[in-house]
Design a protein around this motif. Structure first.
Motif, PDB file in Angstrom:
ATOM      1  N   TRP A 328      -1.474  -1.492   5.462  1.00  0.00           N
ATOM      2  CA  TRP A 328      -0.148  -0.491   4.939  1.00  0.00           C
ATOM      3  C   TRP A 328       0.486  -1.900   3.601  1.00  0.00           C
ATOM      4  O   TRP A 328       0.405  -0.800   2.747  1.00  0.00           O
ATOM      5  CB  TRP A 328       1.205  -1.196   6.368  1.00  0.00           C
ATOM      6  N   LYS A 329       0.109  -3.012   3.327  1.00  0.00           N
ATOM      7  CA  LYS A 329       0.841  -2.789   2.610  1.00  0.00           C
ATOM      8  C   LYS A 329      -0.256  -3.623   1.080  1.00  0.00           C
ATOM      9  O   LYS A 329       0.154  -3.565   0.046  1.00  0.00           O
ATOM     10  CB  LYS A 329       0.911  -4.608   2.069  1.00  0.00           C
ATOM     11  N   PHE A 330      -2.117  -3.344   1.525  1.00  0.00           N
ATOM     12  CA  PHE A 330      -2.947  -3.552   0.938  1.00  0.00           C
ATOM     13  C   PHE A 330      -3.724  -2.454   0.470  1.00  0.00           C
ATOM     14  O   PHE A 330      -3.812  -1.330  -0.390  1.00  0.00           O
ATOM     15  CB  PHE A 330      -3.277  -5.234   1.090  1.00  0.00           C
ATOM     16  N   LEU A 331      -4.351  -2.261   1.743  1.00  0.00           N
ATOM     17  CA  LEU A 331      -5.144  -1.158   1.694  1.00  0.00           C
ATOM     18  C   LEU A 331      -4.867   1.205   1.391  1.00  0.00           C
ATOM     19  O   LEU A 331      -5.222   1.183   0.272  1.00  0.00           O
ATOM     20  CB  LEU A 331      -6.370  -1.396   2.697  1.00  0.00           C
ATOM     21  N   LEU A 332      -3.552   0.981   1.985  1.00  0.00           N
ATOM     22  CA  LEU A 332      -3.543   2.525   1.655  1.00  0.00           C
ATOM     23  C   LEU A 332      -3.162   2.776  -0.012  1.00  0.00           C
ATOM     24  O   LEU A 332      -2.799   2.981   0.145  1.00  0.00           O
ATOM     25  CB  LEU A 332      -2.000   2.151   2.875  1.00  0.00           C
ATOM     26  N   PRO A 333      -1.502   1.188  -0.384  1.00  0.00           N
ATOM     27  CA  PRO A 333      -1.352   1.723  -1.081  1.00  0.00           C
ATOM     28  C   PRO A 333      -2.344   1.620  -2.188  1.00  0.00           C
ATOM     29  O   PRO A 333      -3.080   2.345  -3.309  1.00  0.00           O
ATOM     30  CB  PRO A 333      -0.961   0.083  -1.701  1.00  0.00           C
ATOM     31  N   LEU A 334      -4.242   0.719  -2.458  1.00  0.00           N
ATOM     32  CA  LEU A 334      -4.677   0.641  -3.434  1.00  0.00           C
ATOM     33  C   LEU A 334      -5.910   2.054  -2.922  1.00  0.00           C
ATOM     34  O   LEU A 334      -6.217   2.707  -3.596  1.00  0.00           O
ATOM     35  CB  LEU A 334      -5.778  -0.413  -2.981  1.00  0.00           C
ATOM     36  N   ALA A 335      -5.425   2.347  -1.943  1.00  0.00           N
ATOM     37  CA  ALA A 335      -6.462   4.010  -1.738  1.00  0.00           C
ATOM     38  C   ALA A 335      -5.243   5.032  -2.362  1.00  0.00           C
ATOM     39  O   ALA A 335      -6.750   5.865  -3.034  1.00  0.00           O
ATOM     40  CB  ALA A 335      -6.665   4.514   0.179  1.00  0.00           C
ATOM     41  N   LEU A 336      -4.422   4.943  -1.837  1.00  0.00           N
ATOM     42  CA  LEU A 336      -3.248   5.892  -3.087  1.00  0.00           C
ATOM     43  C   LEU A 336      -4.409   5.798  -4.692  1.00  0.00           C
ATOM     44  O   LEU A 336      -4.520   6.837  -5.630  1.00  0.00           O
ATOM     45  CB  LEU A 336      -2.151   5.847  -2.862  1.00  0.00           C
ATOM     46  N   ILE A 337      -4.159   4.831  -5.219  1.00  0.00           N
ATOM     47  CA  ILE A 337      -4.251   4.919  -6.662  1.00  0.00           C
ATOM     48  C   ILE A 337      -5.653   4.861  -6.773  1.00  0.00           C
ATOM     49  O   ILE A 337      -5.942   5.840  -7.867  1.00  0.00           O
ATOM     50  CB  ILE A 337      -4.180   2.851  -6.863  1.00  0.00           C
ATOM     51  N   ASN A 338      -6.180   4.600  -6.023  1.00  0.00           N
ATOM     52  CA  ASN A 338      -8.285   4.854  -6.324  1.00  0.00           C
ATOM     53  C   ASN A 338      -8.412   7.080  -6.051  1.00  0.00           C
ATOM     54  O   ASN A 338      -8.862   7.354  -7.048  1.00  0.00           O
ATOM     55  CB  ASN A 338      -9.124   4.938  -5.507  1.00  0.00           C
ATOM     56  N   ILE A 339      -7.651   7.010  -5.435  1.00  0.00           N
ATOM     57  CA  ILE A 339      -7.625   8.723  -5.365  1.00  0.00           C
ATOM     58  C   ILE A 339      -7.010   9.224  -7.294  1.00  0.00           C
ATOM     59  O   ILE A 339      -7.446  10.041  -8.095  1.00  0.00           O
ATOM     60  CB  ILE A 339      -6.134   9.711  -5.073  1.00  0.00           C
TER      61      ILE A 339
END
Length: 387
Positions: A328-339
Motif C-alpha cells: 500500500w505504501k510503496f508499490l501502489l504509489p509507484l504504480a500510479l506514478i508509472n501510469i
C-alpha cells in the motif's frame, strides 16, 4: 528428420486435413469438439510442465543451498515428481469431523480451475492461442482473482484456527497486491493501445521490460505475492500458522492444491513473458540461433520461473505488517506514478524519435523513484511493528 520437423508436420496436419474433415459438421458440433481438444491439450501440457517445474525447483534450490537435491529416482532425479505424485495420490483422504465437508471438497477445485483457465488466452506463437480474445488481458485479470476465493474456502471449511488465519491472510495479501499488479499492466496497455495478448506481443519492437522497467518490477513483485512465493509466503508461515490454509488437506485434495500453486506459477511466468519479454519473439539475430517461436516462448517462461526460484532461495520472509505496508505504501504509489509518466511519454514523445532513446531514461527514472520513495516515504520499520 529431427523432432521439430515431426512436430511441424503434426500441426500442419491439424490445420489442413483435420480441420477440413470437420468443416462440414454443424457449428455446435465443431465448437464442442474443438473445446474438448483444447481442454485436453491445456491440461496435458500444464501437467507435464508443472512436473518439470517441480523437479527444476528442487534441483535449483539444492544448488542454491549447496546440496545435491533429488538424485535417486531416475537419472538426475527426473522420476522424483512421478514418485511423489504416486505417493500423495495413495494417501487417505481425511476430512475434519466438524468441518464443512462440501466446501472442503470444492475448495481445491475452485483454486485449480482458474489457474488452468488462464492458459486459454496465452499466445504460444503467432496465431497459436486457444482463445484470441480482444480483451485477453482483462480476462486474465478477472480469472486470476478467483483463486483467492478457493483459498479462503479451504481455510474456513477446515474448522482449524491456523487454516482460518491463513485464509484471512490470503484475502488480505492477494487483494492488496493485485491492485498494484494490475496498475503496472496499464503502462503496457497505454503503449500498445490494445487488450489483445497477441497484439501486445507483436507491438513489442522493444521488450517492455526495457521500456517499462518500473512496471515490470511492480508486476513481478505483485505476482510473487499472488503465488505465495518467498519472501511473501506468509500464507504458509511454518513458524506461525504451520502449513497454512491446507493444513487439514490430504490425498488427492492436497495434490490438487499443490498442483494449483505450480500451475499458477506457470501461468504467471507465461503472462510475464507475453507482457514484458516479447512473447515468442526471438531476442537475438536469427543467424546466431534458429529456433521455433514456441520454443523461444518456453525458454523465456522457464527463465522467469528460475528467477522466482532465485528470489525464493535468497531473501528472508517479511513480517505481516511489512508485507501489507509494502503493497500500500510503496508499490501502489509507484504504480500510479508509472501510469502518469507513461501517459506523458505516449502523448508527447515525437514519432520521429525511436523508443530506444526512452530505455535509459526510464531505467534511470525507475531507479531514482525507487531510491527516493524508499528513503523519504517508506521504510520496513526495523525491529518494531508498524502498520
Amino acid at each position: 528428420m529431427n523432432a521439430w520437423d515431426y512436430i511441424t508436420q503434426f500441426f500442419s496436419w491439424i490445420r489442413t486435413e483435420f480441420l477440413d474433415a470437420t468443416a462440414t459438421w454443424p457449428t455446435w458440433a465443431q465448437t464442442v469438439l474443438y473445446s474438448i481438444i483444447g481442454i485436453v491439450l491445456i491440461i496435458a501440457v500444464a501437467l507435464i510442465l508443472v512436473m518439470v517445474f517441480i523437479w527444476l525447483e528442487r534441483r535449483l534450490i539444492g544448488r542454491f543451498q549447496i546440496r545435491p537435491g533429488p538424485n535417486r529416482a531416475g537419472p538426475f532425479g527426473l522420476l522424483q515428481p512421478v514418485a511423489d505424485t504416486i505417493k500423495v495420490l495413495s494417501k487417505e483422504d481425511v476430512v475434519p469431523a466438524r468441518g464443512d465437508k462440501w466446501v472442503h471438497l470444492l475448495a481445491p477445485i475452485v483454486v485449480f480451475m482458474p489457474a488452468l483457465m488462464l492458459f486459454a488466452v496465452v499466445p504460444i506463437q503467432d496465431g497459436a492461442v486457444f482463445a484470441d480474445l480482444n480483451i485477453g488481458i482483462l480476462y486474465f485479470i478477472a480469472i486470476g482473482t478467483l483463486g483467492v476465493i478457493g483459498i479462503f474456502m479451504a481455510g474456513w471449511a477446515s474448522n482449524n484456527k491456523y487454516s482460518l488465519l491463513a485464509g484471512m491472510r490470503a484475502v488480505a495479501q492477494m487483494i492488496s497486491y493485485e491492485i498494484p499488479m494490475v496498475l503496472s499492466i496499464i503502462g503496457v496497455l497505454l503503449i500498445v493501445g490494445s487488450l489483445q495478448m497477441g497484439t501486445i506481443v507483436t507491438e513489442q519492437a522493444i521488450p517492455f521490460i526495457l521500456l517499462q522497467p518500473l512496471g515490470f518490477l511492480i508486476y513481478f513483485i505483485g505476482a510473487s505475492a499472488e503465488l505465495n512465493r518467498s519472501p511473501m509466503d506468509l500464507l504458509e508461515a511454518d513458524s506461525e500458522i504451520v502449513a497454512g490454509y491446507n493444513i487439514e488437506y490430504s490425498g488427492i485434495k492436497f495434490a490438487l492444491l499443490f498442483l494449483a500453486e505450480y500451475t499458477n506459477a506457470l501461468a504467471i511466468s507465461a503472462i510475464t513473458t507475453t507482457l514484458f519479454l516479447g512473447g515468442w519473439k526471438q531476442p537475438f539475430s536469427q543467424e546466431l540461433f534458429i529456433l521455433p517461436p514456441w520454443l523461444w516462448f518456453v525458454i523465456k517462461v522457464f527463465a522467469v520461473f528460475c528467477l522466482l526460484l532465485w528470489i525464493r532461495s535468497t531473501l528472508p520472509r517479511l513480517r505481516v505488517d511489512q508485507l501489507m505496508g509494502f503493497a500500500w505504501k510503496f508499490l501502489l504509489p509507484l504504480a500510479l506514478i508509472n501510469i502518469f509518466i507513461t501517459s506523458i511519454e505516449v502523448l508527447y514523445w515525437p514519432e520521429s524519435v525511436s523508443y530506444w532513446v526512452l530505455v535509459p531514461i526510464n531505467i534511470v527514472v525507475a531507479g531514482g523513484l525507487i531510491f527516493f520513495w524508499s528513503r523519504a516515504f517508506f521504510k520496513f520499520g526495523g525491529g518494531r511493528v508498524e502498520v
